[in-house]
Motif scaffolding. Structure first.
Motif, mmCIF file in Angstrom:
data_model
loop_
_atom_site.group_PDB
_atom_site.id
_atom_site.type_symbol
_atom_site.label_atom_id
_atom_site.label_comp_id
_atom_site.label_asym_id
_atom_site.label_seq_id
_atom_site.Cartn_x
_atom_site.Cartn_y
_atom_site.Cartn_z
ATOM 1 N N THR B 2 0.832 -1.195 0.000
ATOM 2 C CA THR B 2 0.000 0.000 0.000
ATOM 3 C C THR B 2 0.870 1.249 0.000
ATOM 4 N N SER B 4 0.406 4.024 1.921
ATOM 5 C CA SER B 4 0.662 4.511 3.275
ATOM 6 C C SER B 4 1.432 3.481 4.094
ATOM 7 N N VAL B 7 -2.301 -0.155 5.765
ATOM 8 C CA VAL B 7 -3.488 -0.989 5.540
ATOM 9 C C VAL B 7 -3.039 -2.383 5.114
ATOM 10 N N HIS B 8 -3.559 -3.425 5.795
ATOM 11 C CA HIS B 8 -3.078 -4.783 5.547
ATOM 12 C C HIS B 8 -4.216 -5.784 5.480
ATOM 13 N N ASP B 9 -4.061 -6.750 4.589
ATOM 14 C CA ASP B 9 -4.966 -7.892 4.558
ATOM 15 C C ASP B 9 -4.704 -8.703 5.833
ATOM 16 N N ASP B 62 -3.536 9.513 1.319
ATOM 17 C CA ASP B 62 -2.951 8.227 0.909
ATOM 18 C C ASP B 62 -3.647 7.062 1.626
ATOM 19 N N GLN B 65 -6.832 6.312 -0.259
ATOM 20 C CA GLN B 65 -6.575 5.550 -1.494
ATOM 21 C C GLN B 65 -6.354 4.072 -1.177
ATOM 22 N N ASP B 66 -5.569 3.818 -0.119
ATOM 23 C CA ASP B 66 -5.316 2.431 0.288
ATOM 24 C C ASP B 66 -6.605 1.732 0.688
ATOM 25 N N SER B 69 -8.340 0.517 -2.356
ATOM 26 C CA SER B 69 -7.744 -0.709 -2.915
ATOM 27 C C SER B 69 -8.088 -1.905 -2.037
ATOM 28 N N ALA B 70 -8.054 -1.686 -0.722
ATOM 29 C CA ALA B 70 -8.338 -2.805 0.185
ATOM 30 C C ALA B 70 -9.788 -3.260 0.034
#
Lengths: 197, 821
Positions: B2, B4, B7-9, B62, B65-66, B69-70
């Protein structure tokens, strides 16, 4: 019988607690001890309450009960049937139902902090509502103050200020407030509770 | 990857790093690691919370935006679309994830992601318009409550009409009307109410971060020593629906029976429903063990997952699950709530299967739970018999657990009066008000005709830890006539009732109560581990078959009370107080007779060692009981000051010992201050070959001089509450029962530095073979127990109702370190 405002708050404290010390009346009313003692003596003179020793005052039966209920009637007759007061009371009942659910959930959840949060937010809302209503019944500001004091204790980690009967806990204050508003509106509790359930 | 880096799966994070990802995401990650099916989710780590606090102006670009996507990843994993109109809409839950949950922190918002087109699309997909409208309304009330701080019930009422219309006939028009009603109410409450799911998502995440810095959360952290800069994570998870597809549904499973602790999957599910329906009780679910067909296969799958999870979490768990279109998902896993009985059984079983250590097992049970297990309850057989005999009078809503027996009392004043006379009362009221509180405090149980499980009566009863049954609609209370009617039968005030606050049943007459043998035996195994760990013995201050170590310190006066011989004893002592030269047949002869017979009743109860405390004239109790107490000369109040009484008591016990052939009886002199005093008493007791002497130390001076008493190796008991009382200059007077319950127990030696000093002085260098015990008449908290054990005390005496707590706490104290390994 025309009972002055301050004296009425003392009578009301004895009415709500049945038997109560001068210290407790001081806490309930926010008056100082000397003032409370003066009013208590006056009320005893009217035959409504009696000094039963050990600093305790007790409601005379049945004169005191009748006296208190009549005093409510004289004071708040105009409020009964008032649209705005009724709307405020409906808001109270809505908050009250949520409050009792939240406090029960907290008790049965093993005093879960997330549940406590919900409960405290409801108390916040009640304090706001009481402050707004104090324009109509000024002495209700005192309930807001007592709830705030109990909240402070709970937030400082003293969980017994949620339900304890020996403290001026959130539930103790709320329970008295509930009885008070029902008496202001002249509604017996039985009917109010069966409507709820 | 990502922009920033925040942000994580959850499938890709370290499940042990709770500080960075919060408890919720870490838990999900561990489940993914175990290959368990959880709906896809991502987490915004705690660092973002700190950044948010820094900027204070919405989410950084940012991060937004992440976030997009997540969410796109969630969309592709779930095959749904967030805030879009293509196919089934993706709904998400947003949860805060601090290391510990705390008041002031926003908790959870569910069902986020619906707008008018989404509602129509979801309704088309699941062919269940009422469900979709319900889901949407639930989102709004939760969002209003948590994010906007608007009373959810008021919102619910304001939109009631439009909601019903939309549920009845869902069209674009009715959906718009419902949305308009919501927005109007929220605007009326002074809120900005967006209907765009993306903006709602941003606002919710912002609200989570902002709540970390709320006054209430800061206060909580301050008082609990939690640093302010930890921050909270936010977990966003795709929601699955139990009414999408042919095989679908929701339920709750417990890996062990939460009421008995028995090791078998327990729980229920609702085909074609959401979890909240089961919780709310709006639909009747099926028991997991009664599942058939495809569901049976799913339940077997669930059973296997439960075993895997128990090994990972090392505890009994409750698992919320949903089946969407034939696929099982686990939504939430957490340690299961359980009854006290179940807690003991589960702790024991987990240790016996080596899932946890014995030391850990001691910490899986609370002191209150241990006390609950040994609280007498109605005998199962007696309940069956009573039911068969038609003595089940009424059933209401169980509001506070417990089994109580008492006389029906319709008036709180009379209940208080009965209690003052030592009679048990059951308060039966139409409803309760604050004016009834004194009666509720005095009563053994509370029964109300009206009200629900969340009435004031229920709240108060739970706070008082009293049995309570509410909403007994069949009971008609007639306050005037002092009676109540059920059906066509009337019962007068004073009728004996047995109240089961756990089942909500009320029986006629007094049902017998006792300890259930199975549960008591299970508990005893656990407490034996505690005894082993603490190397301590706990004596009971009453003759009780449970007191295996011994009975002590038992007051002789209490023995007389139990045998109903106190009055005669008091009369004889009073005769002496009035006239020290009163004739022997009015003093000694009476004392010997009543004490001997009372002891002969007591001695056979248990063969364990028995330490009897001799009566003392220098107590508040003596002052209250004796009419002529003030006539006593000062010297007569000293421990050996009234030899006529003391010698008679010793002689009577000696006779009883011989008559019953009893071993191991020790007589304790109360209030001993000096070695010569103890020696005199020892000589007196040794006049009877089968009796042993000992002493109870009740003053700081006596305890301070303890080492001067130990060479005689006689049993010495330190009466700790008395020492506290005298050192702190507190009035030695028995307070009214209610006030006594409220009096704060001494929870730590730090409450009195002087007591602590005296104990340390006394015990350091005391003869290691001396018999030194500590007598605790009030329940001792964990801190005090730890302090006493730390001083080297290994022998304790307590009231039977506190003994199990004490044994557990001693065990917990000594295993504190190991259990957190």
């Amino acid at each position: 019988m025309n009972i002055p405002d301050e004296e009425f708050t003392v009578l009301n404290a004895v009415y709500l607690r049945k038997m109560v010390t001068v210290e407790a009346i001081t806490m309930i009313t926010g008056l100082d001890q000397e003032t409370v003692a003066g009013h208590a003596t006056a009320l005893a003179g009217r035959g409504l309450i009696a000094d039963v020793g050990g600093g305790n005052w007790m409601l005379e039966q049945p004169e005191g009960v009748r006296g208190a209920v009549d005093a409510y009637g004289e004071r708040y007759a105009d409020l009964r049937g008032d649209v705005e007061v009724e709307a405020w009371y409906q808001r109270f009942e809505s908050l009250n139902a949520q409050f009792l659910r939240a406090i029960s959930a907290w008790q049965t959840s093993g005093e879960d902090e997330a549940v406590l949060d919900k409960l405290l937010r409801l108390v916040d809302r009640q304090i706001k509502a009481l402050t707004a209503f104090a324009a109509t019944v000024p002495r209700y500001q005192r309930y807001a103050e007592r709830l705030t004091a109990a909240l402070d204790q709970v937030e400082a980690g003293h969980a017994d200020y949620v339900t304890s009967l020996s403290r001026d806990s959130i539930h103790t204050v709320w329970f008295e407030l509930h009885e008070d508003i029902l008496t202001v509106l002249g509604r017996p509790r039985d009917i109010a509770e069966s409507e709820q359930s | 990857v990502t922009i920033s880096g925040l942000v994580h799966d959850v499938a890709a994070i370290d499940g042990q790093d709770v500080a960075r990802f919060g408890g919720k995401a870490a838990g999900l990650s561990r489940m993914v690691g175990l290959r368990l099916p959880v709906p896809p989710a991502f987490v915004i780590e705690t660092a973002a919370c700190r950044m948010y606090q820094g900027t204070g102006d919405g989410l950084p670009e940012d991060l937004r935006q992440d976030l997009r996507s997540a969410v796109a990843v969630l969309e592709s994993k779930s095959g749904k679309s967030f805030g879009g109109v293509d196919g089934v809409p993706l709904l998400v839950s947003v949860r805060s994830g601090a290391q510990v949950s705390m008041p002031g922190m926003m908790d959870t918002v569910l069902n986020l992601g619906l707008d008018v087109p989404g509602v129509l699309a979801l309704a088309a997909a699941c062919d269940d318009a009422p469900f979709v409208v319900d889901t949407w309304a639930r989102f709004w009330t939760m969002y209003a409550d948590i994010v906007l701080d608007v009373d959810p019930d008021l919102l619910g009422r304001a939109i009631e009409h439009q909601r019903a219309r939309a549920a009845d006939n869902l069209t674009e028009q009715t959906a718009i009307e419902l949305q308009t009603a919501v927005v109007e109410h929220l605007v009326g409450e002074g809120c900005v109410a967006t209907t765009d799911p993306w903006e709602q998502l941003d606002a919710t995440i912002g609200a989570v971060f902002a709540s970390w810095d709320s006054r209430r959360a800061r206060t909580y952290r301050f008082h609990h020593g939690i640093p302010d800069d930890l921050g909270t994570a936010v977990t966003i998870q795709a929601m699955v629906f139990g009414n999408l597809g042919q095989v679908a549904g929701s339920g709750v499973a417990f890996t062990r029976d939460p009421s008995t602790g028995q090791a078998e999957l327990y729980g229920e599910f609702l085909a074609g429903g959401q979890g909240e329906d089961v919780v709310a009780g709006t639909a009747t679910p099926t028991k997991l063990r009664e599942a058939t067909g495809t569901w049976k296969v799913l339940v077997e799958e669930l059973t296997g997952m439960g075993r895997t999870l128990e090994l990972e979490y090392r505890d009994a768990l409750d698992i919320e699950f949903t089946v969407e279109d034939g696929k099982l998902y686990l939504l939430q896993v957490r340690p299961a709530k359980r009854t006290a009985d179940a807690a003991v059984t589960i702790a024991l079983d987990l240790a016996n299967f080596d899932i946890i250590t014995r030391s850990e097992a001691l910490h899986r049970v609370g002191a209150d739970q241990v006390a609950a297990v040994v609280t007498p309850r109605f005998d199962t057989k007696a309940l069956q018999d009573a039911r068969a005999a038609g003595r089940l009078l009424a059933s209401g809503i169980p509001a506070s657990p417990g089994h109580a027996v008492g006389m029906a009392t319709l008036d709180p004043d009379r209940a208080a009066q009965l209690a003052a006379e030592g009679q048990p009362a059951v308060l039966v009221r139409p409803t309760t008000s604050p004016q009834d509180l004194h009666g509720m405090i005095a009563a053994e149980a509370v029964v109300t005709q009206r009200g629900g499980a969340t009435s004031h009566a229920a709240v108060v009863s739970r706070a008082l830890d009293k049995a309570c049954v509410v909403g007994c609609e069949t009971i008609e209370v007639d306050l005037e006539q002092r009676r109540f009617t059920i059906g066509r039968v009337s019962y007068q005030e004073g009728t004996w009732l047995s109240v089961d606050g756990t089942s909500g049943e009320i029986y006629l007459d007094q049902l017998p109560r006792g300890l259930p043998e199975g549960e008591a035996a299970t508990l005893n195994t656990l407490l034996a581990w505690a005894d082993g760990a603490s190397d301590s013995e706990v004596w009971l201050s009453a003759a009780d078959p449970r007191g295996q170590s011994g009975a002590g310190v038992v007051g002789l006066v209490d023995v007389l009370v139990a045998a109903a011989r106190l009055e005669e004893f008091v009369a004889a002592v009073d005769r002496f107080a009035k006239d020290p030269a009163a004739p022997v047949h009015e003093v000694e002869d009476v004392i010997v007779e009543v004490v001997r017979t009372a002891c002969e009743e007591l001695f056979p109860v248990s063969a364990a060692p028995l330490h009897l405390r001799m009566p003392s004239l220098y107590t508040a109790r003596a002052r209250r009981l004796l009419t002529h107490w003030t006539s006593l000369a000062p010297h007569q109040l000293r421990p050996l000051g009234a030899p006529r009484i003391l010698e008679s008591c010793v002689r009577a016990v000696g006779l009883a010992v011989e008559a019953t052939d009893r071993e191991d009886v020790t007589l304790l002199l109360a209030g001993v201050g000096s070695a010569p005093e103890l020696t005199t008493f020892a000589n007196l007791v040794h006049g009877h070959p089968r009796l042993e002497p000992g002493a109870v130390l009740q003053s700081a001076a006596a305890v301070f001089g303890l080492r001067g008493l130990t060479p005689a190796r006689l049993p010495l008991w330190i009466d700790l509450p008395a020492v506290f009382r005298t050192v702190e200059g507190r009035v030695d007077d028995l307070l009214p029962a209610a006030a006594e319950e409220e009096a704060p127990p001494e929870d730590t030696l730090a409450a009195s530095p002087l007591v602590e000093l005296v104990l340390k002085h006394a015990l350091e260098g005391a003869d290691p073979n001396a018999f030194i015990g500590v007598d605790l008449s009030t329940p001792a908290g964990a801190t005090l127990v730890g302090e006493l054990h730390g001083l080297g005390l290994r022998r304790y005496a307590g009231a039977p109702v506190h003994a199990e707590k004490l044994r557990l706490r001693l065990g917990q104290h000594t295993t504190k370190e190991e259990s957190h390994g």
